[in-house]
Design a protein around this motif. Structure first.
Motif, mmCIF file in Angstrom:
data_model
loop_
_atom_site.group_PDB
_atom_site.id
_atom_site.type_symbol
_atom_site.label_atom_id
_atom_site.label_comp_id
_atom_site.label_asym_id
_atom_site.label_seq_id
_atom_site.Cartn_x
_atom_site.Cartn_y
_atom_site.Cartn_z
ATOM 1 N N THR A 12 0.841 -1.200 0.000
ATOM 2 C CA THR A 12 0.000 0.000 0.000
ATOM 3 C C THR A 12 0.872 1.245 0.000
ATOM 4 O O THR A 12 1.975 1.257 0.544
ATOM 5 C CB THR A 12 -0.921 0.047 1.233
ATOM 6 N N ASN A 14 -0.542 5.113 -1.621
ATOM 7 C CA ASN A 14 -1.374 6.311 -1.639
ATOM 8 C C ASN A 14 -2.848 6.016 -1.862
ATOM 9 O O ASN A 14 -3.630 6.932 -2.069
ATOM 10 C CB ASN A 14 -0.883 7.266 -2.733
ATOM 11 N N GLU A 15 -3.242 4.752 -1.849
ATOM 12 C CA GLU A 15 -4.628 4.391 -2.141
ATOM 13 C C GLU A 15 -5.568 4.883 -1.032
ATOM 14 O O GLU A 15 -5.199 4.881 0.143
ATOM 15 C CB GLU A 15 -4.758 2.861 -2.269
ATOM 16 N N ILE A 17 -8.378 4.814 1.784
ATOM 17 C CA ILE A 17 -8.656 3.769 2.773
ATOM 18 C C ILE A 17 -9.825 2.888 2.346
ATOM 19 O O ILE A 17 -9.787 1.664 2.519
ATOM 20 C CB ILE A 17 -8.941 4.388 4.159
ATOM 21 N N ILE A 20 -8.603 0.281 -0.077
ATOM 22 C CA ILE A 20 -7.809 -0.757 0.602
ATOM 23 C C ILE A 20 -8.717 -1.693 1.377
ATOM 24 O O ILE A 20 -8.566 -2.920 1.337
ATOM 25 C CB ILE A 20 -6.767 -0.114 1.537
ATOM 26 N N ASN A 41 3.176 -1.689 4.383
ATOM 27 C CA ASN A 41 2.875 -0.257 4.430
ATOM 28 C C ASN A 41 4.101 0.504 3.933
ATOM 29 O O ASN A 41 5.090 0.631 4.652
ATOM 30 C CB ASN A 41 2.526 0.164 5.860
ATOM 31 N N ARG A 46 2.083 8.440 6.465
ATOM 32 C CA ARG A 46 0.656 8.669 6.274
ATOM 33 C C ARG A 46 -0.122 8.091 7.460
ATOM 34 O O ARG A 46 -0.304 6.885 7.573
ATOM 35 C CB ARG A 46 0.209 8.028 4.969
ATOM 36 N N ASP A 48 -3.340 8.131 8.513
ATOM 37 C CA ASP A 48 -4.602 7.393 8.370
ATOM 38 C C ASP A 48 -4.352 5.970 7.888
ATOM 39 O O ASP A 48 -5.008 5.023 8.335
ATOM 40 C CB ASP A 48 -5.556 8.126 7.423
ATOM 41 N N LEU A 49 -3.372 5.796 7.004
ATOM 42 C CA LEU A 49 -3.031 4.475 6.504
ATOM 43 C C LEU A 49 -2.430 3.617 7.616
ATOM 44 O O LEU A 49 -2.818 2.457 7.806
ATOM 45 C CB LEU A 49 -2.045 4.589 5.337
ATOM 46 N N THR A 50 -1.497 4.205 8.346
ATOM 47 C CA THR A 50 -0.838 3.486 9.439
ATOM 48 C C THR A 50 -1.850 3.044 10.489
ATOM 49 O O THR A 50 -1.846 1.884 10.936
ATOM 50 C CB THR A 50 0.248 4.358 10.086
#
Length: 321
Positions: A12, A14-15, A17, A20, A41, A46, A48-50
């Motif tokens: 992952t 820049n997609e 959430i 994903i 990751n 980032r 929000d991704l984490t």
């Protein structure tokens, strides 16, 4: 053989959430249940991704690998391979959607046909998830796949399932800019068997803003280089290609000009301006790249015509899929 562990590998960056989440849910809902999901990751800054991925990891839904910094897709996949426990490794992109029968169908096709790498047909979708364009098909038998490879990649990367021994023997992916999957298949084709399972196993999201024009040119240049060296793949290294140098070369200028003219020809054809025929013939006469591309397209069309006949002839034998 249908009870072996399958590791689904995803990286992952820049997609969104919700993309994903949908991708991971589509794997969780597979009819084949002995699956682990390994997610890298590659965008640790980032938040929000984490937070999202760490939440899934805590719930035991995924095996999470967090890069210390962005290292790119190829290195992330190679790192993720080290954490895959399955004897079969499946690829998945973070913005695509797998059909619920995808893994089961591919496994059955793999062992029924004694294959080492299997992909599926794809249905392109837009950013909203709506179908856009026709179903994309690829050769359903090993010889067809290997002939198709001489012109284009014969299996779409996020549809792959691969025996782990293939990755081990080839040493994973090599970092060919924008063409690591094509390079992998070319190397694998020298020893291993591959084919496309004749089912639509993936909704493949088309992101028109995802790849810059510069990267598209890089991909064309690198892919052409790999094809020209197809008989000596073991001696070809990423260091052999200087992308910056290639982008300044007359070869890349010719490629860019070719695609610009092809776009004009397609527009003329769509508008029923039959002058496009003369324009295309003129392009073939003037451009070596155009003549080469014509030969590749002819090869693809021929392979897929045979593939269609094989699929129809063997349809009853594939009804279990």
């Amino acid at each position: 053989m249908m009870d072996m562990l399958v590791s689904v590998l995803m990286s992952t960056y820049n997609e969104p959430i919700d993309f994903i989440s949908t991708a991971i849910n589509s794997i969780e809902k597979q009819t084949y249940k002995n699956i682990e999901i390994v997610v890298v990751n590659d965008n640790p800054l980032r938040k929000d991704l984490t937070d999202f991925l760490e939440g899934l990891n805590e719930k035991g839904k995924i095996v999470l690998i967090k890069n210390k910094k962005n290292i790119g897709l190829t290195k992330s996949l190679n790192r993720g391979l080290q954490y895959c426990n399955g004897s079969i490794i499946a690829r998945m992109d973070a913005d695509d959607i797998s059909d619920k029968n995808r893994i089961e169908s591919e496994l059955r096709y793999m062992f029924y046909n004694d294959l080492d790498i299997v992909g599926t047909y794809i249905q392109p979708i837009d950013m909203m998830g709506n179908p856009c364009g026709c179903i994309k098909k690829y050769p359903v038998w090993n010889t067809g796949c290997k002939n198709y490879l001489k012109a284009r990649s014969s299996l779409i990367h996020p549809t792959w399932i691969v025996k782990k021994e293939v990755f081990n023997e080839l040493g994973g992916y090599r970092d060919f800019n924008c063409a690591e999957d094509y390079d992998f298949l070319l190397r694998a084709s020298k020893k291993f068997r591959m084919a496309c399972c004749p089912v639509v196993g993936l909704k493949y999201r088309i992101n028109n803003s995802g790849i810059s024009q510069s990267n598209k040119l890089k991909q064309k240049v690198v892919s052409r280089y790999l094809r020209e060296n197809i008989n000596s793949m073991s001696n070809v290294n990423p260091e052999d290609i200087s992308i910056d140098l290639e982008l300044k070369s007359h070869k890349t200028a010719e490629i860019a000009k070719y695609f610009s003219q092809i776009d004009e020809i397609r527009e003329m054809k769509a508008n029923r301006n039959y002058m496009f025929i003369g324009k295309y013939i003129k392009l073939l006469c003037k451009s070596g790249y155009a003549r080469s591309s014509f030969g590749e397209i002819f090869r693809i069309k021929l392979v897929m015509m045979i593939s269609s006949l094989i699929e129809k002839r063997r349809k009853k034998r594939w009804q279990f899929i």
